[in-house]
Design a protein around this motif. Sequence first.
Motif, PDB file in Angstrom:
ATOM      1  N   ARG A  64      38.960  47.633 -84.138  1.00 42.55           N
ATOM      2  CA  ARG A  64      39.964  46.749 -84.716  1.00 42.55           C
ATOM      3  C   ARG A  64      39.411  45.915 -85.884  1.00 42.55           C
ATOM      4  O   ARG A  64      40.172  45.396 -86.698  1.00 42.55           O
ATOM      5  CB  ARG A  64      40.580  45.842 -83.655  1.00 42.55           C
ATOM      6  CG  ARG A  64      39.629  44.844 -83.032  1.00 42.55           C
ATOM      7  CD  ARG A  64      40.323  44.091 -81.901  1.00 42.55           C
ATOM      8  NE  ARG A  64      41.536  43.435 -82.321  1.00 42.55           N
ATOM      9  CZ  ARG A  64      42.700  43.503 -81.679  1.00 42.55           C
ATOM     10  NH1 ARG A  64      42.805  44.213 -80.587  1.00 42.55           N
ATOM     11  NH2 ARG A  64      43.752  42.865 -82.123  1.00 42.55           N
ATOM     12  N   LEU A 178      28.966  54.420 -76.898  1.00 45.02           N
ATOM     13  CA  LEU A 178      29.825  53.229 -76.802  1.00 45.02           C
ATOM     14  C   LEU A 178      31.293  53.655 -76.954  1.00 45.02           C
ATOM     15  O   LEU A 178      31.667  54.273 -77.951  1.00 45.02           O
ATOM     16  CB  LEU A 178      29.438  52.242 -77.910  1.00 45.02           C
ATOM     17  CG  LEU A 178      29.942  50.815 -77.779  1.00 45.02           C
ATOM     18  CD1 LEU A 178      29.457  50.170 -76.499  1.00 45.02           C
ATOM     19  CD2 LEU A 178      29.504  49.984 -78.973  1.00 45.02           C
ATOM     20  N   LEU A 238      34.712  46.313 -80.731  1.00 45.16           N
ATOM     21  CA  LEU A 238      33.418  46.925 -80.406  1.00 45.16           C
ATOM     22  C   LEU A 238      32.435  45.920 -79.791  1.00 45.16           C
ATOM     23  O   LEU A 238      31.615  46.294 -78.949  1.00 45.16           O
ATOM     24  CB  LEU A 238      32.823  47.559 -81.666  1.00 45.16           C
ATOM     25  CG  LEU A 238      32.070  48.868 -81.453  1.00 45.16           C
ATOM     26  CD1 LEU A 238      32.883  49.869 -80.678  1.00 45.16           C
ATOM     27  CD2 LEU A 238      31.625  49.452 -82.774  1.00 45.16           C
ATOM     28  N   ASP A 239      32.516  44.659 -80.197  1.00 47.51           N
ATOM     29  CA  ASP A 239      31.621  43.650 -79.613  1.00 47.51           C
ATOM     30  C   ASP A 239      31.943  43.439 -78.130  1.00 47.51           C
ATOM     31  O   ASP A 239      31.040  43.349 -77.292  1.00 47.51           O
ATOM     32  CB  ASP A 239      31.741  42.318 -80.369  1.00 47.51           C
ATOM     33  CG  ASP A 239      31.144  42.430 -81.761  1.00 47.51           C
ATOM     34  OD1 ASP A 239      30.128  43.139 -81.910  1.00 47.51           O
ATOM     35  OD2 ASP A 239      31.698  41.831 -82.696  1.00 47.51           O
ATOM     36  N   GLN A 242      30.866  46.506 -76.209  1.00 48.87           N
ATOM     37  CA  GLN A 242      29.414  46.532 -75.970  1.00 48.87           C
ATOM     38  C   GLN A 242      29.050  45.588 -74.828  1.00 48.87           C
ATOM     39  O   GLN A 242      28.280  45.934 -73.930  1.00 48.87           O
ATOM     40  CB  GLN A 242      28.682  46.130 -77.254  1.00 48.87           C
ATOM     41  CG  GLN A 242      27.173  46.081 -77.123  1.00 48.87           C
ATOM     42  CD  GLN A 242      26.553  47.466 -77.108  1.00 48.87           C
ATOM     43  OE1 GLN A 242      26.700  48.212 -78.054  1.00 48.87           O
ATOM     44  NE2 GLN A 242      25.859  47.805 -76.036  1.00 48.87           N
TER      45      GLN A 242
END
Lengths: 602, 146
Positions: A64, A178, A238-239, A242
């Motif tokens: 995003r 991921l 993605l943060d 993770q």
Amino acid sequence: MDQGPSRRRIRMLLIFVAIVVIAMVVQLIRVQFGPYAPAFAAIEEIVAEQVDKVEPTRGLIYDRDGRVLASNVPLYYLEVEVRQLTEVSKKQIAAVLSQILILPFDDLYGQLSYEWVDEGQLRIRLTREISGGNRWPITVDQTVADVLKGFLADPEAPDLSGMSLVPAPSRTYPAGSLAGHVIGFVNQKGKGYFGIEGYYDDWLVGRSITIERGYIPLEARLRPDPPAGVNLVLTIDLDIQQMVEDILEEAIEGDKAESGQVIVMDPRNGEILAMAIWPPLDPNNYEPWLPPEERLEEEVSEDEEEPVINPAVAGQYEPGSTFKVVTMAAALDAGVVTPDEEFIDTGHIEVGGHTIRNWDGSAWGPQTMLGCLEHSLNVCLAYVSSEKLGASLFYEYLRAFGIGKVTGIDLAGEVSGQLRTPRHPDWTESDLGTNSFGQGVSVTPIQLVSAVGAIANHGVMVQPHVVLEVVGPDGVYWPKTTVLGQPVSRETAETLTEMLSQSLSGETNFAHVVGYQLAGKTGTAQIPGEFGYDPRWTVASFVGWGPVREPEFLVFVRLDKPETSPWGSVVAAPVFREIVERLVIMLEIPPDAVYEGWNTGD
Amino acid sequence: MRHRFQAFKQAPWRVQVRLTSGSMLPLIALLIVGGMYLAVNARHARAGRQVLNLQGQQADLVRYNAELGATLAELTSPERMYQRALDLGFRPAYASEIEYILIEDYVEPPPFIAPRPPASANPGEGTLSPAYTETLGEWLLRWLGW
């Protein structure tokens, strides 16, 4: 005046011109009608107009915030024009490739020395042997290709005459494993499997076109571009992904669990912020995850279980006590119970001839509905479904919550779970009791997330989705939030949220996050087998959301077969807490006290 | 008639030259037209070769760009960035260390919009100057204004 020499010169010139013209005419007749006419015609057909197939670039996938999740990089096939090979170049090509790619010299030299022309093949693609004697085309990456191109261009370098590098697009996933289950993968033939790659394969791949280009004379014409595949922006952060994957991995190792899943969703719009699956799938090394029919026979061992691709949407399980949220919501909304209504728990109840007991086998005495949730009493919930709601109303609500139906999430491979209603031939009255606390009914994690999301979102159930934005040649398209329905009223949802918030603090301290009021429910489910429930293993889970004042996230945690403790309150709730502690920071959600201070002007 | 016959008798090469030049003229004209046609075709073919070369270069650049993009994405993956931050001495903040400030009229940054697919930048048939594509006949008609 003697005109002799001049006349001779003119005559000679005329004779010369005539000879040239006659020679040209003869050659034209020979080409057009002579014995070699068909050969010349064939060459003309091949060369005069060549049909090229132009493949479009596969669309890219972003998170995003615009970080690339799936991209295309060139790989090169090694092709050889066999008629251009010399004895020296055969040896030197084999020697160079065997050195660089660590392949057997004899195998390469054998391919180069084979009499391909006798078989009518003038151009071959070099291959390497893989397991079981099968062969696979040799591919090299850009670095190796640059070295080989350097050799081809350098007269002092080894003689690689006849060899050429043919580029072919290949999919790469820069973030590795991921969000691997969410993304899926693309095989060597360019077909997308599972996750986003599978679900949106037709959109991502674009459309190849064939163009005809004249080479005699060479046409000065720009090549039309094929309609490209769309680029996709996912709802995944993605943060957060993770962070969630790290915490899940730690939990799996710490609790010695077999597998696990975590889903983080925004209940207001159904956006999936993170979906972590263990064991992970590395799309760059997808071979073990290929469907059996796509894999080589010798790679599939007989006792090998087929891996479940993305268990978050395809892995059915009996949800256990997390399902009590749905049962209580139905009862509250139907008006058959109130939060303060009292129930005397005797420790057992008989429904349809089947005796149901509490998780600890004991009688808890007088309890309110709040206490039933707080102590996760099976007997109480079986009483609510069988004595208060009745089969018709109970299953009507389950249907409204989407149990037994796919949510329609845009990920490939979703399954519907199993719900036996009274219309089902195998349904018995005892199911009414066991279903109330999540036994005898199977759901997928995403189904439960979708159903419980309705409670978090004031009664409105939205469709979970993973694609935020579609960017095609014609512009940008933002899929709208799809409302799947309103299984319960706003008041019911808010009442239940308040109840679950209170019960959470009584049920387990492990899910408590300082500064934030959260709601949630633990689950400890037995695993059904061929001969009844397996006494050794459980599925420990937790589903919770917050902040209660205005829910912005819903977190689902599931750990399969944990060894350290069977209870969801012990193994899954701490995972929820750890995730939420990071999540509120990443989503910039202030603590309740700060928020209230802003609203009151303090 | 008599004069002409006499002239032929006196200088027969004149008539031969006239005949030769008369027959050579159309040939020369044909050669000139052919030469022009050949020159135009050669230019056309050269332009075609240039287009092919440029398309090859473009494909190489697109591949190189994709390679760089993938490398960049790999280097900035969350795992690597997190590790780099740790190496630089940073650590994740705890909730208790964060101070929230309410900013009036704060405008959130716009959402990320992915670039349009690169291949769609030039859809459909390519456009080239008619100078490269028109035939000699078309050029003549255009020159004559027909």
